[in-house]
Design a protein around this motif. Structure first.
Motif, PDB file in Angstrom:
ATOM      1  N   TYR A  81       0.818  -1.215   0.000  1.00 54.31           N
ATOM      2  CA  TYR A  81       0.000   0.000   0.000  1.00 54.31           C
ATOM      3  C   TYR A  81       0.849   1.260   0.000  1.00 54.31           C
ATOM      4  O   TYR A  81       0.439   2.298  -0.549  1.00 54.31           O
ATOM      5  CB  TYR A  81      -0.939   0.014   1.213  1.00 54.31           C
ATOM      6  CG  TYR A  81      -2.114  -0.921   1.064  1.00 54.31           C
ATOM      7  CD1 TYR A  81      -3.093  -0.685   0.104  1.00 54.31           C
ATOM      8  CD2 TYR A  81      -2.240  -2.056   1.879  1.00 54.31           C
ATOM      9  CE1 TYR A  81      -4.176  -1.553  -0.040  1.00 54.31           C
ATOM     10  CE2 TYR A  81      -3.314  -2.921   1.742  1.00 54.31           C
ATOM     11  CZ  TYR A  81      -4.278  -2.666   0.778  1.00 54.31           C
ATOM     12  OH  TYR A  81      -5.352  -3.508   0.621  1.00 54.31           O
TER      13      TYR A  81
ATOM     14  N   GLN B 134       1.724   1.901  -3.475  1.00 52.75           N
ATOM     15  CA  GLN B 134       0.552   2.366  -4.222  1.00 52.75           C
ATOM     16  C   GLN B 134       0.178   3.789  -3.853  1.00 52.75           C
ATOM     17  O   GLN B 134      -0.769   4.338  -4.427  1.00 52.75           O
ATOM     18  CB  GLN B 134      -0.634   1.435  -3.937  1.00 52.75           C
ATOM     19  CG  GLN B 134      -0.449   0.015  -4.427  1.00 52.75           C
ATOM     20  CD  GLN B 134      -0.351  -0.066  -5.944  1.00 52.75           C
ATOM     21  OE1 GLN B 134      -1.028   0.651  -6.673  1.00 52.75           O
ATOM     22  NE2 GLN B 134       0.532  -0.945  -6.433  1.00 52.75           N
TER      23      GLN B 134
ATOM     24  N   LYS C 257      -1.015   4.717  -0.940  1.00 50.59           N
ATOM     25  CA  LYS C 257      -2.091   4.718   0.057  1.00 50.59           C
ATOM     26  C   LYS C 257      -1.471   4.724   1.458  1.00 50.59           C
ATOM     27  O   LYS C 257      -1.408   3.712   2.160  1.00 50.59           O
ATOM     28  CB  LYS C 257      -2.993   3.506  -0.129  1.00 50.59           C
ATOM     29  CG  LYS C 257      -3.657   3.468  -1.513  1.00 50.59           C
ATOM     30  CD  LYS C 257      -4.535   2.236  -1.672  1.00 50.59           C
ATOM     31  CE  LYS C 257      -5.188   2.190  -3.056  1.00 50.59           C
ATOM     32  NZ  LYS C 257      -6.047   1.002  -3.220  1.00 50.59           N
TER      33      LYS C 257
ATOM     34  N   LYS D 296      -3.703   3.794   4.665  1.00 53.51           N
ATOM     35  CA  LYS D 296      -3.890   2.362   4.850  1.00 53.51           C
ATOM     36  C   LYS D 296      -2.602   1.696   5.331  1.00 53.51           C
ATOM     37  O   LYS D 296      -2.617   0.815   6.203  1.00 53.51           O
ATOM     38  CB  LYS D 296      -4.341   1.739   3.528  1.00 53.51           C
ATOM     39  CG  LYS D 296      -4.613   0.247   3.589  1.00 53.51           C
ATOM     40  CD  LYS D 296      -5.756  -0.100   4.514  1.00 53.51           C
ATOM     41  CE  LYS D 296      -6.087  -1.569   4.451  1.00 53.51           C
ATOM     42  NZ  LYS D 296      -7.173  -1.945   5.394  1.00 53.51           N
TER      43      LYS D 296
END
Length: 322
Positions: A272, A275, A277, A280
């Protein structure tokens, strides 16, 4: 030697003679060490014993006779050595009294006469010089430069990550020592029958309670100068059993395997984060930080720890309990 009475400060000067004990026997081979336990016929040994005892509060405490440290003279040492040489010496029964323990129960205490205290200290010096260097490193009670603090330090420094603790107390240890077992243990390494017989007579000397004689069928009198060391010699068999049998049996593996749940969370966190994110990833990181990095239930890893202070001991284990 003269028979004049010597004052305490003059006796204390003999404390410098304390180099007699451990340095002379620490580096000897086991087969040669029994030679260090020569019969206590050396007057210097009693001067050392006096230097250790005369300032104690119990030096003026009477046993079953009126004799105390007051008026100690060199002639008494000469007479004691002569009695030992000709096997005329006999231990005097100790005076039994009781002291209250913290739990409200009463502990029996045996108070020996002054001459017996002096001879016990001489015996203690001889036995300690031979045995102490052979005792287990996990034993901390009644030993030079060891005590409760060294026991706690060992636990603090080497017992990290411990999950399970077993605390033990050998009930009435001093009162229940088997005389014949103790004598047999002494005979394993000491080869002077007269010296061992002297210790056996000490164990069997008995005690007076309200001026009634009682034989001692087992145990060492609490309050005796040499009793703590004799109990350590006795319990050294327990230390050896734990070190040679239990510790190898319950020690396994070099280190724990990695925690699979921890690893999965770490991999997801990295995914994550790549990515973009971050929120998260931060949640997964916080969740991961609540878990141990290594598997606490790894079946291929476990440790057993042991420490003893006198008749109290503690065992601790890491890893699975089954």
């Amino acid at each position: 030697m003269t028979s004049e009475v010597i004052q305490g400060d003059e006796w204390a000067a003999y404390g410098a003679l304390d180099t007699y004990s451990q340095d002379e026997t620490r580096d000897r081979l086991p087969a040669e060490r029994h030679k260090a336990t020569e019969p206590p016929y050396n007057p210097t040994l009693y001067l050392m014993a006096y230097a250790r005892l005369y300032s104690n509060e119990g030096a003026m405490t009477r046993g079953t006779t009126s004799e105390t440290v007051d008026g100690m003279a060199l002639k008494k040492i000469e007479q004691l050595i002569d009695d030992l040489r000709h096997e005329r010496f006999r231990w005097t029964p100790v005076r039994r009294t009781y002291i209250k323990k913290k739990n409200g129960q009463w502990r029996p205490l045996g108070i020996p006469t002054w001459t017996d205290k002096l001879l016990q200290e001489a015996i203690r010096l001889i036995l300690e010089a031979y045995y102490d260097s052979q005792f287990s490193s996990h034993s901390h009670g009644f030993r030079p430069d060891r005590g409760c603090h060294t026991a706690f330090r060992e636990m603090e420094q080497t017992w990290t990550g411990t999950k399970w603790w077993i605390e033990g107390d050998i009930a009435q240890c001093f009162d229940r020592l088997d005389h014949q077992v103790l004598v047999n243990i002494l005979r394993e390494k000491l080869h002077d029958n007269r010296f061992i017989q002297l210790i056996q007579w000490l164990l069997e000397a008995g005690y007076l309670e309200e001026w009634r004689y009682h034989p001692t069928l087992s145990g060492c009198p609490q309050g005796g100068v040499v009793s703590p060391l004799l109990s350590n010699i006795y319990l050294d068999k327990l230390d050896a059993y734990v070190e040679q049998e239990l510790l190898p049996a319950y020690t396994r593996g070099e280190q724990r395997q990695r925690n699979p749940v921890y690893n999965r969370l770490r991999v997801r966190e990295q995914y994550y984060r790549k990515q973009g994110k971050r929120k998260k990833a931060l949640e997964l990181r916080r969740e991961r930080q609540k878990l141990p990095e290594r598997d606490p239930l790894d079946p291929d890893y476990r440790r057993l720890r042991f420490v003893r202070y006198a008749d109290d001991f503690c065992c601790a284990t890491r890893g699975r309990t089954r």
